[in-house]
Design an enzyme around this catalytic site. Structure first.
Site, PDB file in Angstrom:
ATOM      1  N   ASP A 114       0.854  -1.186   0.000  1.00 40.69           N
ATOM      2  CA  ASP A 114       0.000   0.000   0.000  1.00 40.69           C
ATOM      3  C   ASP A 114       0.894   1.242   0.000  1.00 40.69           C
ATOM      4  O   ASP A 114       2.112   1.151   0.131  1.00 40.69           O
ATOM      5  CB  ASP A 114      -0.968  -0.013   1.172  1.00 40.69           C
ATOM      6  CG  ASP A 114      -0.271  -0.015   2.516  1.00 40.69           C
ATOM      7  OD1 ASP A 114       0.945   0.202   2.563  1.00 40.69           O
ATOM      8  OD2 ASP A 114      -0.943  -0.238   3.535  1.00 40.69           O
ATOM      9  N   ASP A 157      -7.687  -7.972   1.325  1.00 44.73           N
ATOM     10  CA  ASP A 157      -6.612  -8.131   2.307  1.00 44.73           C
ATOM     11  C   ASP A 157      -7.120  -7.645   3.652  1.00 44.73           C
ATOM     12  O   ASP A 157      -8.036  -6.816   3.713  1.00 44.73           O
ATOM     13  CB  ASP A 157      -5.368  -7.322   1.918  1.00 44.73           C
ATOM     14  CG  ASP A 157      -5.481  -5.865   2.367  1.00 44.73           C
ATOM     15  OD1 ASP A 157      -4.885  -5.517   3.395  1.00 44.73           O
ATOM     16  OD2 ASP A 157      -6.214  -5.091   1.709  1.00 44.73           O
ATOM     17  N   CYS A 165     -12.249 -28.042   8.733  1.00 41.05           N
ATOM     18  CA  CYS A 165     -11.029 -27.377   8.256  1.00 41.05           C
ATOM     19  C   CYS A 165      -9.912 -28.401   8.085  1.00 41.05           C
ATOM     20  O   CYS A 165      -9.738 -29.297   8.927  1.00 41.05           O
ATOM     21  CB  CYS A 165     -10.614 -26.291   9.240  1.00 41.05           C
ATOM     22  SG  CYS A 165      -9.098 -25.411   8.765  1.00 41.05           S
ATOM     23  N   CYS A 211      -6.584 -27.472   7.690  1.00 37.98           N
ATOM     24  CA  CYS A 211      -5.284 -26.825   7.912  1.00 37.98           C
ATOM     25  C   CYS A 211      -4.420 -27.645   8.865  1.00 37.98           C
ATOM     26  O   CYS A 211      -4.897 -28.564   9.548  1.00 37.98           O
ATOM     27  CB  CYS A 211      -5.476 -25.406   8.454  1.00 37.98           C
ATOM     28  SG  CYS A 211      -5.926 -25.314  10.206  1.00 37.98           S
ATOM     29  N   CYS A 245      -5.768 -27.775  12.506  1.00 29.81           N
ATOM     30  CA  CYS A 245      -6.935 -28.629  12.734  1.00 29.81           C
ATOM     31  C   CYS A 245      -6.646 -30.101  12.473  1.00 29.81           C
ATOM     32  O   CYS A 245      -7.318 -30.976  13.034  1.00 29.81           O
ATOM     33  CB  CYS A 245      -8.100 -28.146  11.873  1.00 29.81           C
ATOM     34  SG  CYS A 245      -8.776 -26.559  12.425  1.00 29.81           S
ATOM     35  N   HIS A 304      -4.659 -21.342  11.279  1.00 33.63           N
ATOM     36  CA  HIS A 304      -6.064 -21.721  11.082  1.00 33.63           C
ATOM     37  C   HIS A 304      -6.886 -20.572  10.500  1.00 33.63           C
ATOM     38  O   HIS A 304      -7.673 -20.775   9.558  1.00 33.63           O
ATOM     39  CB  HIS A 304      -6.688 -22.178  12.401  1.00 33.63           C
ATOM     40  CG  HIS A 304      -8.175 -22.276  12.311  1.00 33.63           C
ATOM     41  ND1 HIS A 304      -8.821 -23.301  11.647  1.00 33.63           N
ATOM     42  CD2 HIS A 304      -9.157 -21.420  12.729  1.00 33.63           C
ATOM     43  CE1 HIS A 304     -10.122 -23.096  11.684  1.00 33.63           C
ATOM     44  NE2 HIS A 304     -10.360 -21.969  12.333  1.00 33.63           N
TER      45      HIS A 304
END
Length: 372
Positions: free
Chosen positions: A94, A266, A304, A306, A309, A335
Site C-alpha cells: 500500500d 486483504d 477445516c 489446515c 486442525c 487456522h
C-alpha cells in the site's frame, strides 16, 4: 522470475462474481483471492513456508512501516522486499496513505503531501506522492498503490476536499512511476457519498490504471453503505482490470464483495484475532480462552483441513493460551488464514463451475443459523 508483464484475465463469471488470473513477474494470482497482511515484511507469527503450505499466493506489506523501519534503501540494498522477507511469490504494497492519515493528532496535510511524526520515535517526516512511489519502487512489490487521502466516511466537506487531492496525487503518482515490472493501482475514494464515489471511479478510469483499489470502506460505515458503494463502482470500473477492496477480511464481507465484482481482499483480521485468542470459522468466532474448551478433544473446526486442525485439539490450543506460549498465536494464525484461503478457493471453484449462487446462498444460510 516470470518475465510475463502484468496482465489480468477473467476466466469465468456468474452474475457479477468473477474468477480470473492476475499475471505478475513473481507468478500468477488466481482470483478471487485473500492476501494476508505482512505489515513489517512478515505475516505475524507465520513463516513464509507455512504460508506456502496454506496456498497463499499474495501477501501485502506496508510502505509506511517499512519506510520508517528498516528503510527502503536498506531493503533495496539487500535485494528488494521479495528477497528480504524470503517470499518469492507476488507482493502488494500500500502507499502508506491510510497509516499517515490515521495519525490525526500528529500529521498536517496540504496539497503537496503530508507532514507527520513517526509513531516509533516521534521523528518528523514528509510523505508526498512522489516519495510514496519512490519508496515502493525500492521495495519492489509486484502491485503498488497510488498515494491517496482516506477521509472520515460521513464528513461530506472533508471528502470533497480529499477527493480532489487524491485525484491530483494519482496523476503525480503516474508521472513519478518508472518501473515497468510493477503495476500501479489507483484508489477510489469518496466516503459513503455515491456521487463522490462515481466521480472518483470515472476520473481514475480516465487515467487508465492497470488495476483499481476501493479504499475508505470498513472504517465505520454500515454494511448496506459498503454494498452500495461496491455496486456503484462495479458498474464503472473496467471489466478487464482487477478490483481490490482494501482492508476487508471477514468471511461475510468477502463473499458479499465477490458477489459485487471484487477480485482481491486483504486484512490484518486473521492474525490480529489469533493474537487475541480468537478462531475464525464459517459459524462465527470462537474464544479459545473459554473454559468450555479445556477438555475438548476436537479440532477448532472439524471441516477445516489446515495444519492446526489436522494435528491439535481445542484443549491443546487453550492450554497454550493459558500458558502464554507463542505457539498459540502461530497455530491460530495458521487456522484463521486457512479459513479465508479455503473460502476464496471454494468461491472461485463455484464461479468456475457455475454454482456460485448456490454457494453464496448456502454460506449466508449458515451465517443466519449461527446468529439465531
Amino acid at each position: 522470475m516470470n518475465p510475463k508483464p502484468f496482465a489480468f484475465e477473467v476466466t469465468a463469471r456468474q452474475g457479477r462474481a468473477r474468477a480470473g488470473i492476475i499475471h505478475t513477474p513473481h507468478g500468477i494470482i488466481p482470483t478471487p483471492i485473500f492476501a494476508p497482511v505482512g505489515t513489517q515484511a512478515t505475516v505475524k507469527a507465520v513463516t513464509p513456508a507455512q504460508l506456502e503450505e496454506l496456498g497463499v499466493s499474495l501477501v501485502l506489506s506496508n510502505t509506511y512501516h517499512l519506510y520508517l523501519r528498516p528503510g527502503a534503501e536498506l531493503i533495496a540494498e539487500l535485494g528488494g522486499l521479495h528477497r528480504f522477507m524470503h517470499w518469492p511469490h507476488p507482493i502488494l504494497t500500500d502507499s502508506g496513505g491510510f497509516q499517515v492519515f490515521s495519525l490525526s493528532e500528529t500529521r498536517q496535510v496540504d496539497d503537496d503531501g503530508v507532514t507527520f511524526r513517526s509513531h516509533i520515535d516521534g521523528s518528523r517526516h514528509r510523505l508526498t506522492p512522489e516519495l510514496a512511489i519512490e519508496v515502493q519502487e525500492k521495495l519492489g512489490a509486484d502491485i503498488i498503490m497510488a498515494f491517496d487521502e482516506c477521509a472520515p466516511p460521513y464528513d461530506r466537506a472533508y471528502n470533497e476536499r480529499a477527493l480532489e487531492r487524491t485525484h491530483r496525487w494519482a496523476v503525480r503518482c503516474l508521472e513519478a512511476h518508472t518501473r515497468t515490472d510493477q503495476a500501479l493501482f489507483g484508489i477510489v475514494q469518496g466516503g459513503v457519498f455515491l456521487d463522490l464515489r462515481e466521480k472518483s471511479a470515472q476520473f481514475l478510469v480516465s487515467l487508465d490504471f492497470p488495476g483499481y483499489a476501493i479504499g475508505g470502506l470498513s472504517v465505520g460505515e454500515t454494511k448496506g453503505e459498503m454494498h452500495a458503494v461496491l455496486e456503484l463502482v462495479d458498474g464503472i470500473l473496467p471489466e478487464d482490470k482487477p478490483r481490490y477492496l482494501m482492508g476487508v477480511g471477514t468471511p461475510q464481507d468477502i463473499v458479499n464483495g465477490i458477489l459485487r465484482g471484487v477480485d482481491v481482499f486483504d486484512c490484518v483480521l486473521p492474525t490480529r484475532l489469533a493474537r487475541h485468542h480468537a478462531a475464525m470459522t464459517r459459524n462465527g468466532r470462537l474464544n479459545m480462552m473459554n473454559a468450555v474448551y479445556a477438555r475438548d478433544p476436537s479440532p477448532i473446526d472439524p471441516q477445516c483441513s489446515c495444519y492446526t486442525c489436522r494435528n491439535f485439539s481445542r484443549a491443546y490450543i487453550r492450554h497454550l493460551i493459558v500458558a502464554r506460549e507463542m505457539l498459540a498465536a502461530t497455530l491460530l494464525s495458521i487456522h484463521n488464514i486457512s479459513t479465508l484461503i479455503q473460502l476464496v478457493n471454494e468461491a472461485r471453484d463455484a464461479i468456475l463451475t457455475g454454482t456460485f449462487d448456490q454457494f453464496a446462498a448456502a454460506f449466508f444460510a449458515l451465517q443466519n443459523q449461527s446468529n439465531v
